[in-house]
Design a protein around this motif. Sequence first.
Motif, PDB file in Angstrom:
ATOM      1  N   ALA A   1      15.427 -24.632  -9.304  1.00  0.00           N
ATOM      2  CA  ALA A   1      15.920 -24.443  -7.934  1.00  0.00           C
ATOM      3  C   ALA A   1      15.921 -25.765  -7.168  1.00  0.00           C
ATOM      4  O   ALA A   1      16.882 -26.080  -6.449  1.00  0.00           O
ATOM      5  N   GLU A   2      14.843 -26.574  -7.305  1.00  0.00           N
ATOM      6  CA  GLU A   2      14.797 -27.863  -6.615  1.00  0.00           C
ATOM      7  C   GLU A   2      15.861 -28.816  -7.138  1.00  0.00           C
ATOM      8  O   GLU A   2      16.484 -29.552  -6.373  1.00  0.00           O
ATOM      9  N   VAL A   3      16.076 -28.823  -8.456  1.00  0.00           N
ATOM     10  CA  VAL A   3      17.107 -29.698  -9.026  1.00  0.00           C
ATOM     11  C   VAL A   3      18.471 -29.327  -8.471  1.00  0.00           C
ATOM     12  O   VAL A   3      19.292 -30.187  -8.118  1.00  0.00           O
TER      13      VAL A   3
ATOM     14  N   LYS B   1      18.646 -30.558  -4.792  1.00  0.00           N
ATOM     15  CA  LYS B   1      18.756 -32.013  -4.687  1.00  0.00           C
ATOM     16  C   LYS B   1      20.101 -32.499  -5.183  1.00  0.00           C
ATOM     17  O   LYS B   1      20.699 -33.436  -4.636  1.00  0.00           O
ATOM     18  N   THR B   2      20.609 -31.894  -6.258  1.00  0.00           N
ATOM     19  CA  THR B   2      21.921 -32.303  -6.781  1.00  0.00           C
ATOM     20  C   THR B   2      23.014 -32.084  -5.738  1.00  0.00           C
ATOM     21  O   THR B   2      23.901 -32.920  -5.547  1.00  0.00           O
ATOM     22  N   THR B   3      22.947 -30.951  -5.028  1.00  0.00           N
ATOM     23  CA  THR B   3      23.944 -30.671  -3.987  1.00  0.00           C
ATOM     24  C   THR B   3      23.874 -31.713  -2.864  1.00  0.00           C
ATOM     25  O   THR B   3      24.900 -32.246  -2.410  1.00  0.00           O
TER      26      THR B   3
ATOM     27  N   ALA C   1      15.340 -42.714  -7.929  1.00  0.00           N
ATOM     28  CA  ALA C   1      14.004 -42.112  -7.824  1.00  0.00           C
ATOM     29  C   ALA C   1      14.047 -40.646  -8.228  1.00  0.00           C
ATOM     30  O   ALA C   1      13.151 -40.148  -8.915  1.00  0.00           O
ATOM     31  N   TRP C   2      15.131 -39.934  -7.806  1.00  0.00           N
ATOM     32  CA  TRP C   2      15.225 -38.527  -8.200  1.00  0.00           C
ATOM     33  C   TRP C   2      15.366 -38.389  -9.705  1.00  0.00           C
ATOM     34  O   TRP C   2      14.751 -37.504 -10.309  1.00  0.00           O
ATOM     35  N   GLU C   3      16.181 -39.214 -10.341  1.00  0.00           N
ATOM     36  CA  GLU C   3      16.349 -39.142 -11.786  1.00  0.00           C
ATOM     37  C   GLU C   3      15.028 -39.397 -12.508  1.00  0.00           C
ATOM     38  O   GLU C   3      14.702 -38.714 -13.488  1.00  0.00           O
TER      39      GLU C   3
ATOM     40  N   LYS D   1      10.387 -37.053 -15.454  1.00  0.00           N
ATOM     41  CA  LYS D   1       8.949 -36.836 -15.618  1.00  0.00           C
ATOM     42  C   LYS D   1       8.610 -35.346 -15.594  1.00  0.00           C
ATOM     43  O   LYS D   1       7.818 -34.866 -16.405  1.00  0.00           O
ATOM     44  N   GLN D   2       9.223 -34.594 -14.652  1.00  0.00           N
ATOM     45  CA  GLN D   2       8.927 -33.168 -14.573  1.00  0.00           C
ATOM     46  C   GLN D   2       9.405 -32.433 -15.824  1.00  0.00           C
ATOM     47  O   GLN D   2       8.723 -31.550 -16.336  1.00  0.00           O
TER      48      GLN D   2
END
Length: 592
Positions: A52-54, A57-59, A170-172, A177-178
């Motif tokens: 859900a977070e991905v 953030k992608t949007t 930073a998001w990538e 990592k997650q």
Amino acid sequence: MRQPPRVRHRLPLLGFVSGLMLTLAVIGMVTVALRADRAARDTEAAWTHHHAEVRAKTTLLARLPGAEGFGGLEDGLRAFVAGADPALGAALSNQVVAIGMMLTHYRRLARSDEERFAVRALEAALDEFRDKLSVARHMIRRGVAPKDIAAVVPIDDTRAPMALDMLREAWEQTDAKQRQALITTLARVHQMTLVSVFVAPALILAAAMATWLAWRDVIVRKQLTNPPPAEGAPDSLDTESLYRELVEGSLQGILIHDDFKPLYVNRAFVRLFALTSEREALALNSVLDIVDESCRDDAALMHRQIATGDVDDWWGRLQCRTRDGTPLWVEEMVKPVRWQGRQVVLVTLLDITDRVTHEEDREMERSQTERQAEEVVALAEELDAALKLAEEQKVQLHRLSISDPLTGAFNRRHFMDRVDEEIARMKRQPDHRVSLMLLDLDHFKPINDTHGHSVGDETLRRFTRACRHSLRENDVFGRLGGEEFGILLPNTAVAEAGPVAERLRLRTRDIRVAGTDGKDFGFTVSIGVAEIRDPHAPFDDTLNRADTALYASKAGGRDRITLETALTEDNAGRGNANPKAPAPATAPAEDA
């Protein structure tokens, strides 16, 4: 035949130990299965939250650089300055509000430190654009020409794309990592499942086998040590036959040798060394032939010492070879016995090849773990270096966010933040006085038109360096736009600011810049000075008074200083308002 009394006494204890081992194995299997199920549920929930977070953030990362995000601000501001369309200005304001809402939505999501820093940089870029839009509106309402507005308000912005790239990177990294953490957790769940399916039944089987072997070993040992019945007794047994039956049925290999010449072997010994028969074993010239060369001398020495009585008994590991050369590890127990009236050696052998192989595997795993630990330490050192580099970049980015990229002076946004700090200080300390100085380079546009923008940029940089060298450490020097600069003088009244302005004016006249025609040229500056009178009043009042004084210097012939006190005393509001400094000389023709 009746069981010996001690054996009968130990059978209930063996039954209790066997049941306890089986019970512990079952409990262990159930525990592992429950932990595997719980870990699987937690991993599924973590994966759903991460997905859900991905998606969110992608949007946001797709919208922020687009036309409805930062990508449309620069062109919109350029069109607004050129056309002075109020509707376009309102649309830009709404777009700034929408971008702020996007950043607020992003801040509500889980973020890494790098993402937090990138979002703050985007908010700073958005605040700077909001200030540019406000300045442009103010100048349009005052009727300033679009080209003059474009010269004052820097439209091009490089900080927002850089911050967007930093946010995406930073998001990538955070997403990678997650994902790796979730994959590692899934691998652990898989391992726990395998343990519950395969290892636990194996533990139950091993516990049952160990119990059976222990029970049989007790029976055999007690029967071997049971003394023969008295001669002539009516229920006496054939001791030799009983002994041979027990020895032949043993799972341990038994060997009796005299000076390494085999005298007796049982069936387990024949199977252990892959021999065809007991006859083949007894035909060996020396039992040392089945011992590996690496430990043959030590084994021969120990067996001789036992045969001579120097050593009572010995127990240890020994590496051997089967008939076909296959490596074999045995655990041997050696003791002296009497055989047909002479001293010989009794050897009991237990196959421990699997145990030794397991220990070697564990040693290999330990070595591998040590290597991995070294790699982790090296990775930690690299991570520490990366964190230090990130901290340096953070400091550098902060410096870029508060300074003008061309001159290095404070930008307008940070200059106004320092103004707010000084006003707050005036509210706490009524005797604290602060003066504002506005500076504008005279005839700067002809310099750009004659020598080009690169020479004009160098002129601004030379002027910035000269001002910094002439000011105190706590004075605030900033570029407000184009060739207009501002100086905030804490602990300085307007009368005390006059000599400072005069020193800056004279220092500016001494600056020489190399032109494109090979000749050096100079330039002058006009200065307006005002003091913050009421900290509770809007700062725009002080700014307007300093701006009026600056216009008075321009109207009075440029290369001048005007204090707001002189405007009050002189109804015309023009001329050199520094009562302590003489009127400046007329600027040279090349400066004008």
